[in-house]
Design an enzyme around this catalytic site. Structure first.
Site, PDB file in Angstrom:
ATOM      1  N   HIS A 189       0.669  -1.152  -0.214  1.00 55.43           N
ATOM      2  CA  HIS A 189       0.109   0.041   0.077  1.00 55.43           C
ATOM      3  C   HIS A 189       0.866   1.203   0.008  1.00 55.43           C
ATOM      4  CE1 HIS A 189      -4.218  -1.694   1.071  1.00 55.43           C
ATOM      5  NE2 HIS A 189      -4.072  -1.065  -0.175  1.00 55.43           N
ATOM      6  N   GLU A 431      -2.605 -17.495 -21.923  1.00 54.94           N
ATOM      7  CA  GLU A 431      -1.456 -17.588 -20.827  1.00 54.94           C
ATOM      8  C   GLU A 431      -0.922 -19.171 -20.679  1.00 54.94           C
ATOM      9  OE1 GLU A 431      -3.348 -16.141 -17.325  1.00 54.94           O
ATOM     10  OE2 GLU A 431      -5.076 -16.845 -17.724  1.00 54.94           O
ATOM     11  N   ASP A 455       1.678 -15.416 -16.430  1.00 55.63           N
ATOM     12  CA  ASP A 455       1.506 -16.604 -16.597  1.00 55.63           C
ATOM     13  C   ASP A 455       2.178 -17.321 -17.775  1.00 55.63           C
ATOM     14  OD1 ASP A 455       0.326 -17.485 -14.058  1.00 55.63           O
ATOM     15  OD2 ASP A 455      -1.574 -16.818 -14.630  1.00 55.63           O
ATOM     16  N   CYS A 502      -2.440  -8.099 -21.556  1.00 56.59           N
ATOM     17  CA  CYS A 502      -2.557  -7.521 -20.061  1.00 56.59           C
ATOM     18  C   CYS A 502      -1.527  -8.018 -19.139  1.00 56.59           C
ATOM     19  CB  CYS A 502      -3.980  -7.753 -19.636  1.00 56.59           C
ATOM     20  SG  CYS A 502      -4.335  -9.575 -19.738  1.00 56.59           S
TER      21      CYS A 502
END
Ligand code: PEP
Ligand code: MG
Length: 575
Positions: A189, A431, A455, A502
């Site tokens: 974060h 993938e 992947d 992506c």
């Protein structure tokens, strides 16, 4: 002068004096108590004080940082009201007859261990949230004076073991020029917040706090992930120049927010962003992404104890589609399993979860889960430009079955009188190497492909994407990977379909020229990479890159490919 390497968490250069953020001493004595009621009251008071702090921090963050970042503190407040968390502490006092401090520590440790044992980076980072919240409660129980970073009023670089989200939210970017932390990764974060506050940051340095003293002059190079301690005059001059160049570059990028992404020879490519939750939309819009190339819906299913309902999902998808105002939005169906666990599904442990019962495999078996999601997607489809994507497809049969279920649900909804869009494109992730090698077969049955390199690389190189020991084999520029990507793009184009990417590789400045030359139509990346990528594409000629990219397919090693790109183009990381 000393140089420390870490992970580049937030781009930019900062030069200022170090401020070492020291942890207060949270040590305490574990005691057994007779009066459990008074311990529970102490706990209650500390929880209330922590809630009051967090409410203030949240309000400040809403003003200074925006709703998106402030959402973290709403999540922290929820933790403090979570019946399992708070109830767990109360029963710990009742059952073990221990002081409130011990209850806070023991119960939060159980939660922290649970989150940390998850293989998924995102969930691992949630352990940091629990740690942050429990420290605050412990601090109040121990009556500690917690240092306020908000009080810093001169140009400073914060050096900390870890920077909690509440620490980060208190930073005033006017004075805090950068930070370095011993631990953390790109998805912490603190890293996410640093990026949205545009504070240069390097995390995962391991030794920053041990090697730096208060008041040392520090350079943070958030572009390369480097911290320089006590730089000499020459280094300061060089980095001041790099800083100016970067600032200049940012001003140039900002001008591109509303521009299309066009090459020097007039080709348009779509630069889209990846999101995990509807909260990520602000970043997408602020950075001028032309669409969403991957909405990882699994986060809707995580951090809770039961499946999200059709209605909950419908609302999330509708929000995203509406906010994107008819720009393309690719929503991926549930990709659970592998590194992303859903404890409440109680699936058996597997020896090889990445090669196991996951994503589309699980959805085709547990069709109730799949159909609920598809119905929510279909109902939301009239609110924007929805494209549905199936993850982890390995065979044409899987693809056909998923499409058939989608068609059945569409028909059912229409029979119920529900409106469903008639122009939803249906695509698949590439993938698994089988689908890249046989992309020509798959291309006939989809509207688009999106290459999931995260992947695809691990399966092609047989190198677990989580395993440090084999990380040297995780090579995006390996000619084998480039050839597979090339096959996918060619197969799509032959059938008049589009091909996107992506995986992380899509936003990588070394990969971008090659992918552009190979003819990739859509690049989907983290929102903050969009403008730099747009600026990079605007300087490239697609036609000229065609030959270059084909040459890259013929190189022998990933290193040769990287060298060739670095020799031909001026890149941000090599300036
Ligand atoms: C990928 O595999 O490249 C991808 C985008 O999916 P995820 O990272 O969610 O597995
Ligand atoms: Mg994947």
């Amino acid at each position: 002068m000393k140089q420390i390497s870490g992970i580049a968490a937030s781009a930019g250069i900062a030069i200022a004096k170090a401020y070492i953020l020291e942890e207060p001493d949270y040590s305490f004595e574990k005691k057994t108590v007779d009066n459990v009621e008074s311990e529970k009251t102490r706990l209650e008071t500390a929880l209330e004080k922590a809630k009051a702090d967090l409410t203030l921090i949240k309000e400040k963050a809403e003003v200074d940082l925006g709703e998106e970042e402030a959402a973290i503190f709403a999540a922290h407040l929820l933790v403090l009201s979570d019946p399992e968390f708070v109830g767990g502490m109360q029963s710990h006092i009742d059952n073990e007859k221990v002081n409130a401090e011990s209850a806070v520590q023991d119960v939060s440790q159980t939660f922290i261990t649970m989150f940390e044992s998850m293989d998924n980076e995102y969930m691992k980072e949630r352990a940091a949230d629990i740690r942050d919240v429990s420290k605050r409660v412990l601090g109040h129980l121990l009556g500690l004076q917690m240092k306020s970073l908000a009080a810093i009023d001169e140009a400073t670089i914060i050096i900390a073991k870890d920077l909690t989200p509440s620490d980060t939210a208190q930073l005033n970017p006017k004075f805090v020029k950068g930070f370095a932390a011993d631990i953390g990764g790109r998805t912490s974060h603190s890293a996410i917040m640093a990026r949205s506050m545009e504070i240069p940051a390097v995390v995962g340095t391991k030794e920053a706090t041990a090697s730096i003293n208060n008041g040392d002059t520090i350079i943070i190079d958030g572009l390369e992930g480097v911290v320089i301690v006590q730089p000499d005059e020459e280094a300061i001059r060089a980095f001041e120049q790099k800083k100016d160049q970067y600032e200049q570059q940012k001003l140039e990028w900002a001008k591109l927010v509303n521009e299309a992404t066009t090459t020097t020879d007039g080709h348009h490519v779509e630069l889209a962003a990846n999101i995990g939750t509807p909260e990520d939309l602000a970043g997408v819009i602020n950075n001028g992404a032309e669409g969403i190339g991957l909405y990882r819906t699994e986060f809707l299913y995580m951090g809770r104890d039961q499946l999200p309902t059709e209605e909950e999902q419908f609302k999330a998808y509708k929000t995203v589609l509406e906010k994107m105002e008819h720009k393309p939005v690719v929503i991926r169906t549930l990709d659970i399993g592998g590194d992303k666990e859903l404890p409440y599904l109680e699936l058996p442990k597997e020896l090889n979860p990445f090669l196991g019962f996951r994503a589309i495999r699980l959805c085709l078996e547990h069709q109730d889960i799949f159909r609920t999601q598809l119905r929510a997607l279909l109902r939301a489809s009239t609110f924007g430009n929805l494209k549905i994507m199936f993850p982890m497809i390995a065979t044409v049969e899987e693809l056909r079955q998923a499409k058939a279920i989608l068609a059945e649900e569409k028909e059912k909804l229409q029979n119920e009188g529900q409106q469903v869009s008639d122009s939803i494109e249906v695509g698949m992730m590439v993938e698994i190497p089988s689908t890249a090698v046989a992309a020509d077969i798959f291309a006939k049955e989809v509207d688009f492909f999106s290459v999931g390199t995260n992947d695809l690389i691990q399966y092609t190189m047989a190198a677990d994407r989580m395993n440090e020991q084999v990380s040297y084999l995780y090579q995006p520029y390996h000619p084998a990977i480039l050839r597979l990507v090339n096959m996918v793009i060619e197969a799509a184009h032959k059938e008049g379909k589009w091909a996107g990417m992506c995986g992380e590789m899509a936003g990588d400045e070394i990969a971008i020229p090659i992918l552009l030359g190979l003819g990739l139509d859509e690049f989907s990346m983290s929102a903050t990479s969009v403008l730099p990528a747009r600026s990079q594409v605007a300087k490239l000629s697609k036609q000229e890159l065609k030959t270059f990219s084909k040459e890259m397919l013929m190189k022998s090693t990933a290193e040769e490919v990287e060298e060739a790109v670095k020799n031909r183009f001026t890149l941000l990381t090599s300036q």
